[in-house]
Design a protein around this motif. Structure first.
Motif, PDB file in Angstrom:
ATOM      1  N   ARG A 233       0.843  -1.201   0.000  1.00  0.00           N
ATOM      2  CA  ARG A 233       0.000   0.000   0.000  1.00  0.00           C
ATOM      3  C   ARG A 233       0.881   1.256   0.000  1.00  0.00           C
ATOM      4  NH1 ARG A 233      -5.164   0.863   1.317  1.00  0.00           N
ATOM      5  NH2 ARG A 233      -5.388  -1.302   2.016  1.00  0.00           N
ATOM      6  N   ASP A 234       1.931   1.237   0.805  1.00  0.00           N
ATOM      7  CA  ASP A 234       2.796   2.412   0.914  1.00  0.00           C
ATOM      8  C   ASP A 234       3.781   2.499  -0.247  1.00  0.00           C
ATOM      9  OD1 ASP A 234       2.115   3.714   3.615  1.00  0.00           O
ATOM     10  OD2 ASP A 234       2.258   1.597   4.104  1.00  0.00           O
ATOM     11  N   ARG A 235       4.060   1.375  -0.920  1.00  0.00           N
ATOM     12  CA  ARG A 235       4.879   1.452  -2.130  1.00  0.00           C
ATOM     13  C   ARG A 235       4.134   2.225  -3.212  1.00  0.00           C
ATOM     14  NH1 ARG A 235       8.354  -4.229  -2.488  1.00  0.00           N
ATOM     15  NH2 ARG A 235       8.508  -4.489  -0.224  1.00  0.00           N
ATOM     16  N   ASN A 236       2.823   2.019  -3.301  1.00  0.00           N
ATOM     17  CA  ASN A 236       2.029   2.809  -4.239  1.00  0.00           C
ATOM     18  C   ASN A 236       2.133   4.295  -3.926  1.00  0.00           C
ATOM     19  OD1 ASN A 236       1.118   0.731  -5.861  1.00  0.00           O
ATOM     20  ND2 ASN A 236      -0.888   0.573  -4.883  1.00  0.00           N
TER      21      ASN A 236
ATOM     22  N   GLU B 280      -5.568  -3.258  -5.527  1.00  0.00           N
ATOM     23  CA  GLU B 280      -6.228  -3.644  -4.284  1.00  0.00           C
ATOM     24  C   GLU B 280      -7.640  -4.092  -4.634  1.00  0.00           C
ATOM     25  OE1 GLU B 280      -7.272  -2.036   0.222  1.00  0.00           O
ATOM     26  OE2 GLU B 280      -6.650  -0.613  -1.331  1.00  0.00           O
ATOM     27  N   ARG B 281      -7.861  -5.397  -4.574  1.00  0.00           N
ATOM     28  CA  ARG B 281      -9.155  -5.964  -4.918  1.00  0.00           C
ATOM     29  C   ARG B 281      -9.790  -6.570  -3.667  1.00  0.00           C
ATOM     30  NH1 ARG B 281      -5.072  -7.918  -8.178  1.00  0.00           N
ATOM     31  NH2 ARG B 281      -5.126  -7.370 -10.383  1.00  0.00           N
ATOM     32  N   PRO B 282     -11.119  -6.602  -3.594  1.00  0.00           N
ATOM     33  CA  PRO B 282     -11.753  -7.316  -2.477  1.00  0.00           C
ATOM     34  C   PRO B 282     -11.436  -8.794  -2.554  1.00  0.00           C
ATOM     35  CG  PRO B 282     -13.386  -6.656  -4.104  1.00  0.00           C
ATOM     36  CD  PRO B 282     -12.106  -5.984  -4.503  1.00  0.00           C
ATOM     37  N   LEU B 283     -11.443  -9.465  -1.419  1.00  0.00           N
ATOM     38  CA  LEU B 283     -11.057 -10.871  -1.376  1.00  0.00           C
ATOM     39  C   LEU B 283     -11.965 -11.749  -2.224  1.00  0.00           C
ATOM     40  CD1 LEU B 283      -8.943 -12.742  -0.161  1.00  0.00           C
ATOM     41  CD2 LEU B 283     -10.418 -13.034   1.845  1.00  0.00           C
TER      42      LEU B 283
ATOM     43  N   MET C 252       1.349  -9.788  -4.594  1.00  0.00           N
ATOM     44  CA  MET C 252       1.431  -8.677  -5.533  1.00  0.00           C
ATOM     45  C   MET C 252       0.145  -7.858  -5.504  1.00  0.00           C
ATOM     46  SD  MET C 252       4.395  -8.647  -6.903  1.00  0.00           S
ATOM     47  CE  MET C 252       4.211  -7.618  -8.352  1.00  0.00           C
ATOM     48  N   ASP C 253      -0.766  -8.208  -4.622  1.00  0.00           N
ATOM     49  CA  ASP C 253      -2.014  -7.476  -4.445  1.00  0.00           C
ATOM     50  C   ASP C 253      -2.055  -6.979  -3.004  1.00  0.00           C
ATOM     51  OD1 ASP C 253      -5.089  -7.177  -5.545  1.00  0.00           O
ATOM     52  OD2 ASP C 253      -5.026  -7.633  -3.400  1.00  0.00           O
TER      53      ASP C 253
END
Length: 253
Positions: A60-63, A77-80, A228-229
């Motif tokens: 998240r913080d790499r983005n 970032e997708r829902p599970l 990777m997500d």
């Protein structure tokens, strides 16, 4: 808004590394690290990710680092329950089912429960319904008197374990919402006196009193090795095991 150099400096300092330490780990010059941090050199997207990898920055913080450097986010970032995560979701469910008859659950970075196995259901039946309204938070469920807290014999020990885990998590990756939960439920002044000495030098079990019996459980945490997500990066599977034969018998009867 912080520059990418300022953000990288914050992460480096958070990890307790010098510019030289980071440079050696990332196989670049210390001068280059200094130039990036001061904004005198614009890093490429690959350089941002190389430094972030050595600093163990969450996806998240790499983005956020990439955006600050002027690049598009790299991690989705997708829902599970998204179709793209079907394989990962199936793997998680297999782990949960395979752990039965012992309890196991999946939670996110803020300790909201995403999935459970069937062995958790009888314990959920013991808590107040309002605590089971989504999102169900494991910390609140475990420490609220209407939740598991009234069943936990060694509540002070369990609270201390939670406190250590959350402090370590916040030190690794600060999060305002998790900080608020910590201050609400785990501030030192909220300490409970109900603690029972644990005769173990290996793990601190959680001791539950259920139906006149005491169950001693310890847990392990499983995470994905190369996510990777963002969703997969932030979930954890907590699996509980009986700490003695009597507790094992409770689940296998």
């Amino acid at each position: 808004m912080h520059t990418v150099g300022e953000l990288l400096r914050q992460w480096r300092q958070r990890r307790g590394l010098s510019q030289l330490d980071l440079a050696i780990a990332a196989d670049v010059s210390a001068r280059h690290v200094s130039l990036v941090e001061t904004g005198k050199s614009k890093p490429s997207a690959d350089m941002v990710l190389r430094l972030a990898d050595q600093l163990q920055v969450p996806l998240r913080d790499r983005n956020r680092l990439l955006l600050a450097a002027g690049f598009a986010p790299r991690y989705a970032e997708r829902p599970l329950d998204d179709n793209a995560l079907a394989a990962a979701r199936d793997a998680v469910r297999r782990v949960l089912r395979a752990h039965e008859p012992y309890p196991a659950l999946v939670f996110d970075r803020r300790w909201n429960i995403l999935l459970t196995n069937r062995a958790v259901d009888p314990f959920f039946a013991q808590v107040a319904p309002e605590l089971l309204r989504p999102p169900v938070n494991l910390l609140r469920l475990g420490l609220d008197p209407r939740g598991f807290a009234r069943m936990v014999v060694n509540l002070a020990d369990v609270r201390a374990v939670f406190r250590t885990r959350i402090m370590r998590q916040l030190a690794a990756a600060p999060d305002p919402e998790l900080t608020a939960i910590y201050e609400e439920l785990l501030a030192p002044e909220s300490e409970d006196s109900s603690s029972q000495r644990v005769e173990s030098d290996v793990v601190i079990p959680m001791i539950l009193r259920v139906g006149g019996r005491e169950l001693r459980l310890f847990s392990t945490i499983t995470t994905f090795g190369t996510p990777m997500d963002i969703t997969i990066d932030e979930i954890a599977i907590e699996s509980y095991y009986p700490a003695d034969p009597e507790s094992a018998a409770y689940f296998t009867e």
